[in-house]
Design a protein around this motif. Structure first.
Motif, PDB file in Angstrom:
ATOM      1  N   LEU A  43      65.342 -27.348  34.810  1.00 51.12           N
ATOM      2  CA  LEU A  43      65.771 -28.761  35.237  1.00 51.12           C
ATOM      3  C   LEU A  43      64.578 -29.775  35.976  1.00 51.12           C
ATOM      4  CD1 LEU A  43      69.751 -28.824  35.911  1.00 51.12           C
ATOM      5  CD2 LEU A  43      68.707 -29.781  33.894  1.00 51.12           C
ATOM      6  N   SER A  44      64.436 -30.812  35.674  1.00 54.85           N
ATOM      7  CA  SER A  44      63.320 -31.557  36.478  1.00 54.85           C
ATOM      8  C   SER A  44      63.942 -32.187  37.562  1.00 54.85           C
ATOM      9  CB  SER A  44      62.610 -32.469  35.653  1.00 54.85           C
ATOM     10  OG  SER A  44      63.397 -33.753  35.325  1.00 54.85           O
ATOM     11  N   HIS A  45      63.067 -32.640  38.545  1.00 52.65           N
ATOM     12  CA  HIS A  45      64.064 -33.356  39.453  1.00 52.65           C
ATOM     13  C   HIS A  45      64.589 -34.550  39.370  1.00 52.65           C
ATOM     14  CE1 HIS A  45      64.133 -34.398  43.783  1.00 52.65           C
ATOM     15  NE2 HIS A  45      64.016 -35.413  43.503  1.00 52.65           N
ATOM     16  N   GLU A  46      64.093 -35.445  38.306  1.00 52.38           N
ATOM     17  CA  GLU A  46      64.823 -36.457  37.618  1.00 52.38           C
ATOM     18  C   GLU A  46      66.177 -36.037  36.881  1.00 52.38           C
ATOM     19  OE1 GLU A  46      61.552 -36.252  37.227  1.00 52.38           O
ATOM     20  OE2 GLU A  46      61.033 -37.538  38.586  1.00 52.38           O
ATOM     21  N   GLU A  47      65.968 -35.079  36.268  1.00 54.82           N
ATOM     22  CA  GLU A  47      67.315 -34.759  35.492  1.00 54.82           C
ATOM     23  C   GLU A  47      68.217 -33.921  36.643  1.00 54.82           C
ATOM     24  OE1 GLU A  47      65.954 -32.672  31.159  1.00 54.82           O
ATOM     25  OE2 GLU A  47      65.212 -31.619  32.890  1.00 54.82           O
ATOM     26  N   ILE A  48      68.030 -33.445  37.608  1.00 51.32           N
ATOM     27  CA  ILE A  48      68.906 -33.126  38.760  1.00 51.32           C
ATOM     28  C   ILE A  48      69.504 -34.330  39.288  1.00 51.32           C
ATOM     29  CG2 ILE A  48      69.170 -32.015  41.137  1.00 51.32           C
ATOM     30  CD1 ILE A  48      66.694 -30.132  40.323  1.00 51.32           C
ATOM     31  N   VAL A  49      68.862 -35.458  39.799  1.00 51.04           N
ATOM     32  CA  VAL A  49      69.295 -36.736  40.250  1.00 51.04           C
ATOM     33  C   VAL A  49      70.425 -37.039  39.124  1.00 51.04           C
ATOM     34  CG1 VAL A  49      69.015 -38.832  40.853  1.00 51.04           C
ATOM     35  CG2 VAL A  49      67.376 -37.067  41.521  1.00 51.04           C
ATOM     36  N   LYS A  50      69.932 -37.141  37.932  1.00 55.20           N
ATOM     37  CA  LYS A  50      70.883 -37.480  36.768  1.00 55.20           C
ATOM     38  C   LYS A  50      72.191 -36.727  36.683  1.00 55.20           C
ATOM     39  CE  LYS A  50      71.376 -38.540  32.020  1.00 55.20           C
ATOM     40  NZ  LYS A  50      70.984 -37.446  30.612  1.00 55.20           N
ATOM     41  N   LEU A  51      71.874 -35.344  36.731  1.00 53.07           N
ATOM     42  CA  LEU A  51      73.067 -34.356  36.463  1.00 53.07           C
ATOM     43  C   LEU A  51      74.017 -34.950  37.929  1.00 53.07           C
ATOM     44  CD1 LEU A  51      74.581 -32.047  35.786  1.00 53.07           C
ATOM     45  CD2 LEU A  51      73.325 -30.625  37.135  1.00 53.07           C
ATOM     46  N   MET A  52      73.522 -35.264  39.131  1.00 51.57           N
ATOM     47  CA  MET A  52      74.462 -35.542  40.234  1.00 51.57           C
ATOM     48  C   MET A  52      75.288 -36.788  39.866  1.00 51.57           C
ATOM     49  SD  MET A  52      73.748 -36.722  43.868  1.00 51.57           S
ATOM     50  CE  MET A  52      73.419 -38.516  43.147  1.00 51.57           C
ATOM     51  N   HIS A  53      74.635 -37.929  39.314  1.00 48.02           N
ATOM     52  CA  HIS A  53      75.135 -39.114  39.024  1.00 48.02           C
ATOM     53  C   HIS A  53      76.501 -38.816  37.923  1.00 48.02           C
ATOM     54  CE1 HIS A  53      73.105 -41.498  41.585  1.00 48.02           C
ATOM     55  NE2 HIS A  53      72.025 -41.247  40.971  1.00 48.02           N
ATOM     56  N   MET A  54      75.870 -38.056  36.734  1.00 47.99           N
ATOM     57  CA  MET A  54      76.697 -37.718  35.892  1.00 47.99           C
ATOM     58  C   MET A  54      78.351 -36.836  36.385  1.00 47.99           C
ATOM     59  SD  MET A  54      75.608 -39.430  33.484  1.00 47.99           S
ATOM     60  CE  MET A  54      76.113 -39.123  31.916  1.00 47.99           C
ATOM     61  N   LEU A  55      78.006 -35.858  37.127  1.00 51.94           N
ATOM     62  CA  LEU A  55      78.993 -35.129  37.795  1.00 51.94           C
ATOM     63  C   LEU A  55      80.018 -36.266  38.470  1.00 51.94           C
ATOM     64  CD1 LEU A  55      77.267 -32.221  39.569  1.00 51.94           C
ATOM     65  CD2 LEU A  55      78.813 -32.090  37.585  1.00 51.94           C
ATOM     66  N   LYS A  56      79.405 -37.075  39.013  1.00 51.29           N
ATOM     67  CA  LYS A  56      80.333 -38.035  39.917  1.00 51.29           C
ATOM     68  C   LYS A  56      81.123 -39.265  38.990  1.00 51.29           C
ATOM     69  CE  LYS A  56      78.020 -38.472  44.332  1.00 51.29           C
ATOM     70  NZ  LYS A  56      78.794 -37.294  44.909  1.00 51.29           N
ATOM     71  N   ARG A  57      80.504 -39.341  37.533  1.00 55.38           N
ATOM     72  CA  ARG A  57      80.825 -40.171  36.802  1.00 55.38           C
ATOM     73  C   ARG A  57      81.898 -39.759  36.072  1.00 55.38           C
ATOM     74  NH1 ARG A  57      76.218 -43.181  34.058  1.00 55.38           N
ATOM     75  NH2 ARG A  57      75.253 -43.091  36.067  1.00 55.38           N
ATOM     76  N   PHE A  58      81.988 -38.477  35.671  1.00 54.60           N
ATOM     77  CA  PHE A  58      82.718 -38.006  34.697  1.00 54.60           C
ATOM     78  C   PHE A  58      84.103 -37.796  35.196  1.00 54.60           C
ATOM     79  CE2 PHE A  58      84.482 -33.749  32.587  1.00 54.60           C
ATOM     80  CZ  PHE A  58      84.671 -34.248  31.332  1.00 54.60           C
ATOM     81  N   LYS A  59      84.972 -38.378  34.348  1.00 53.39           N
ATOM     82  CA  LYS A  59      86.511 -38.414  34.962  1.00 53.39           C
ATOM     83  C   LYS A  59      87.421 -37.432  34.637  1.00 53.39           C
ATOM     84  CE  LYS A  59      86.339 -42.984  35.975  1.00 53.39           C
ATOM     85  NZ  LYS A  59      85.030 -42.828  36.738  1.00 53.39           N
TER      86      LYS A  59
END
Lengths: 364, 508
Positions: B288-304
């Protein structure tokens, strides 16, 4: 409604009172003993239940009843106090001791019956009067004495230590206090043919000095202001038992007029009581018209006096005899009042020599 | 965070310069903080073995330092797990070294407090600390050490080994520090009392510099279930944590990575999440690239659809123990407690426990006595800013027939893997809506029980008073009516009295 047969004998009357109190005790005792909460019913003394009886010519209580029940927690204390008061009255009466309202208040404490204040204990005594239809003097509870009697009347004491002893009421020129001993005494004999009730002590003394009792063949009664119940009862006895007409002399103002009225027709406060009125008694003066006729020195009526006149005008007792309404109107017209002593402007004996015979004649 | 930010000064040095943030603000606060940190370490040490703690604290006067401050010697003994000899120097002489970096409910969180106390002692008195410890094996180890502040290393001045004939287990820490005991005294005594309240299974003994003994005895040997360690919940992660997990993970695809490193994520949830965030299940997390990690964190928080964290990592006191503690320390006439179901804020699980105590020895002060706890630690400062106080003040108490002028104590305990403190000083809880709601619900429930108690007591009182009136007056009526009627025998009023009483007791 005057069915209650008149007791000529005070001893008889006391016996009846004792029996009445004992019956009350028995009623409560029986209820308790058969497992019921005892209760006592009595006529309500609320203003709505007081009405004027024109036959009796006094205020009486209507049909509304109140029931004091020992089942009701709020009634429990006054109920107990009432039973105590009945018990205490019986003790007083049977032991022929006397007491006062103040004395009752303190005596209660000896029985661990506390009254919050004097008013509470007074109310309980009034309750007892209502239940029994008797006045507290009948239970030997007397007010402070201040009224007196003077004249040719021989009484026979019934109080302990004096039983059978007699006294002629001319024996002391200051008069004899109308207290427990006198109130409970029997009337033995008299030569008088009338009773004159006087509002003020000064005039009473003047009448004694001027030999009014002999000149007019009268028993003189000093009411000392508003006549105490014992005095009202005493006047009634003179009237009933000795068939003596009663003439009342008061100040010439609404208050004096009402002193006479209370002797004649009683008060609303005593609506639960009988035998305190003398309906045939006459108010002989000082009338408003006397103020005019005799040209008496006057004071102006003040606001309170006027207000009182309006009250009296509407009072049912004042509608019995047109004299009252006429005098009220005259007072309102002249707006003046005069005291009994006002006659002294014509000399000390004028009232006895001139005014008294004229008025006695006029109101006979 | 230490590695990147603090290259130029050591951790010890940092805390030396910033001792305020650990609570060592002034001489009176410092002495309170030192006692508190060591006592809490001791409690943890005993609890980790599931032994009811026995803790002895002695503070003795050593001499004057200045007009207002004196030097005190502080000794804290426990019967806890003990420290292995090879860890003793680091455990007590190296800041940010410790056993508390895992994700479960604990009293301390950084392994900082105890060492801060020793560090503070050293910088104010320049004397070594003495550590005696044994894990119950054959030997007892005694170390005299100081901290090399610039290098954040322990300096061992002396080391002794004794034979442990009686198989003693535990740790004794003793050192000198500057402080103002007489100003700190009320807080220290409060601290012990309140600690005893939420640790009813502990024996606490405190001897103060005047030789006065304060003893808080346990009323039970029952202890709450210890917390279990858990992995982080997806809602609670940040980029740094993701990077660390990626570094250490042995798993080669995202599906396994998610399943194994996150709390409450199973195969189905993991697949749904990967679909939701458009990440291939077979992707190697290490790629995972750095950007992908940041995106992953956001997705984790957004998933209901992640399940909320469970509370196995939490160790609430439980209603029984809480009640025992309150009864023991406050001696109230009535207490009701309520343990809320686990809830979460920002991916961190927490449990609220509340209690209301009424009457008995609780004083009437015109306002509620409020006791606040976080992970079984009393919070004694900044009461007014705490969320519980706000909730208490906002509540409509009249509805429960409770008024502040009644002798009432309210207790709020929050336990969490991450207590939402508002400040570094860890003295009050932030106003999080999730936390606020749980506290409010708990208070309502306990207030209802208090109301029920008060109503019933009022009823019993009324009936008793009622009966009292009857039993006072009926005999008098009997007595007077008997004498009035001239009878000999008193009427039987027992039946009437009984009927009144029966009526009274039936309704209670």
């Amino acid at each position: 409604m005057e069915q209650k047969k008149h007791k000529s004998s005070m001893t008889e009357r006391k016996k009846d009172i004792l029996t009445g109190l004992e019956n009350l005790g028995s009623r409560i005792y029986e209820q308790l003993d058969s497992g019921y909460f005892p209760s006592i019913a009595m006529p309500s003394r609320s203003t709505e239940n007081i009405c004027y009886d024109s036959l009796l010519r006094q205020f009486i209580l209507g049909d509304r009843k109140v029931r004091r029940s020992a089942r009701n927690i709020r009634h429990l204390k006054p109920f107990t106090q009432l039973v105590w008061a009945a018990f205490f009255s019986r003790e007083l009466t049977s032991q022929r001791k006397t007491s006062t309202l103040r004395d009752v208040y303190y005596s209660a404490q000896a029985y661990e019956m506390t009254f919050t204040d004097q008013q509470e204990s007074n109310n309980i005594i009034t309750d007892l009067e209502t239940v029994m239809g008797l006045s507290r003097e009948d239970f030997n509870i007397f007010p402070e004495e201040r009224s007196a009697v003077f004249g040719d009347l021989t009484i026979e004491y019934t109080v302990p230590g004096y039983e059978g002893r007699t006294l002629n009421l001319t024996s002391h020129p200051d008069g004899v206090l109308i207290g427990p001993a006198l109130t409970s005494a029997e009337f033995a004999k008299t030569t008088a043919d009338k009773v004159i009730a006087i509002e003020k002590g000064g005039l009473f003394t003047r009448f004694v000095e001027e030999n009014v009792h002999n000149k007019f063949n009268a028993i003189l009664v000093l009411t000392a202001g508003q006549a105490p119940r014992a005095t009202r009862h005493f006047i009634r006895r003179l009237n009933r038992e000795l068939s003596l007409p009663v003439y009342i002399f008061t100040d010439g103002d609404p208050w004096g007029m009402h002193i006479a009225m209370v002797i004649i027709s009683g008060s609303a406060n005593a609506a639960h009581l009988r035998d305190l009125t003398t309906p045939d008694a006459k108010w002989s003066g000082v009338w408003a018209s006397d103020i005019v006729d005799y040209k008496l020195p006057t004071d102006p009526l003040d606001e309170v006096d006027i207000k009182r006149l309006y009250e009296l005008q509407k009072d049912p007792r004042y509608k019995e005899d047109p004299l009252w309404q006429k005098e009220i109107k005259t007072f309102m017209k002249i707006k003046k009042k005069a005291e009994q002593e006002a006659f002294s402007r014509y000399g000390l004996t004028y009232i006895v020599d001139e005014y008294l015979p004229e008025k006695l004649e006029e109101t006979r | 965070m230490a590695q990147t930010t603090f290259e130029e000064i050591s951790a010890s040095d940092f805390f030396y310069r910033n001792r305020d943030i650990a609570g060592f603000t002034n001489p009176s606060r410092a002495i309170f903080a030192a006692i508190r940190e060591l006592v809490e370490n001791s409690l943890d040490a005993a609890e980790s073995l599931r032994i009811p703690p026995d803790i002895y604290v002695r503070l003795s006067y050593e001499g004057g330092a200045s007009k207002e401050t004196q030097i005190f010697r502080l000794r804290v003994e426990d019967n806890g797990i003990g420290v292995l000899p090879r860890h003793i120097p680091s455990a007590f002489g190296q800041v940010l070294f410790g056993s508390k970096y895992k994700l479960k409910q604990q009293r301390g969180t950084f392994g900082l407090g105890g060492k801060m106390a020793i560090l503070y002692g050293q910088i104010t008195t320049h004397q070594p600390a003495c550590i005696i410890s044994s894990t119950g094996m054959a030997k007892i180890y005694i170390y005299k050490l100081m901290i090399d502040i610039q290098r954040n290393r322990p300096l061992i001045l002396d080391r002794k080994v004794l034979i442990n004939k009686e198989q003693w287990k535990g740790t004794i820490v003793e050192f000198c520090l500057e402080g103002d005991y007489f100003r700190a005294m009320p807080k220290i005594l409060d601290y012990f009392k309140q600690t005893a309240m939420v640790n009813p299974y502990a024996n606490l003994t405190f001897v103060d510099p005047k030789g006065r003994l304060y003893r808080f005895t346990r009323v039970t040997r029952e202890m709450p279930e210890p917390p279990k360690e858990t992995s982080p919940h997806p809602y609670g992660v940040d980029v740094e944590l993701l990077q660390r997990l990626i570094q250490i993970t042995p798993y080669k695809n995202m599906l396994e990575f998610l399943r194994n490193h996150f709390h409450r994520v199973g195969e189905i949830t993991a697949r749904k999440f990967l679909e939701f965030s458009n990440i291939s299940p077979s992707k190697n997390p290490k790629k995972l690239s750095h950007e992908e990690i940041v995106k992953l964190m956001h997705m984790l928080k957004r998933f209901k659809e992640f399940l909320p964290p469970d509370a196995s990592c939490l160790s609430p006191l439980g209603e029984e123990l809480l009640k025992a503690g309150v009864l023991k320390e406050l001696k109230p006439e009535f207490v009701s407690v309520n343990r809320r179901k686990p809830a979460t804020y920002a991916g961190h699980p927490f449990i609220i426990e509340v209690g209301i105590a009424y009457g008995g020895e609780i004083p009437k002060k015109g306002s509620f006595m409020i006791y606040r706890f976080a992970n079984r630690i009393p919070l004694l400062y900044d009461e007014a800013s705490d969320v519980s106080v706000r909730v208490i003040n906002a509540m409509n108490w009249r509805r429960y027939k409770v008024t502040p002028d009644m002798p009432t104590a309210i207790l709020v305990h929050i336990c969490s893997t991450k207590v939402p403190y508002k400040t570094v000083g860890k003295e009050f809880i932030a106003d999080r809506p999730e936390v606020r709601r749980e506290i409010a619900n708990g208070l309502r429930e306990t207030a209802r029980q208090l109301q029920r108690f008060l109503t019933r007591r009022e009823h019993v009182d009324r009936e008793r008073k009622r009966f009292g009136v009857f039993s006072r007056y009926l005999p008098k009526i009997a007595q007077f009516s008997t004498r009035l009627a001239g009878k000999e025998r008193l009427p039987d009023i027992e039946k009437l009295l009984k009927s009144v009483k029966k009526f009274g007791t039936e309704e209670t």
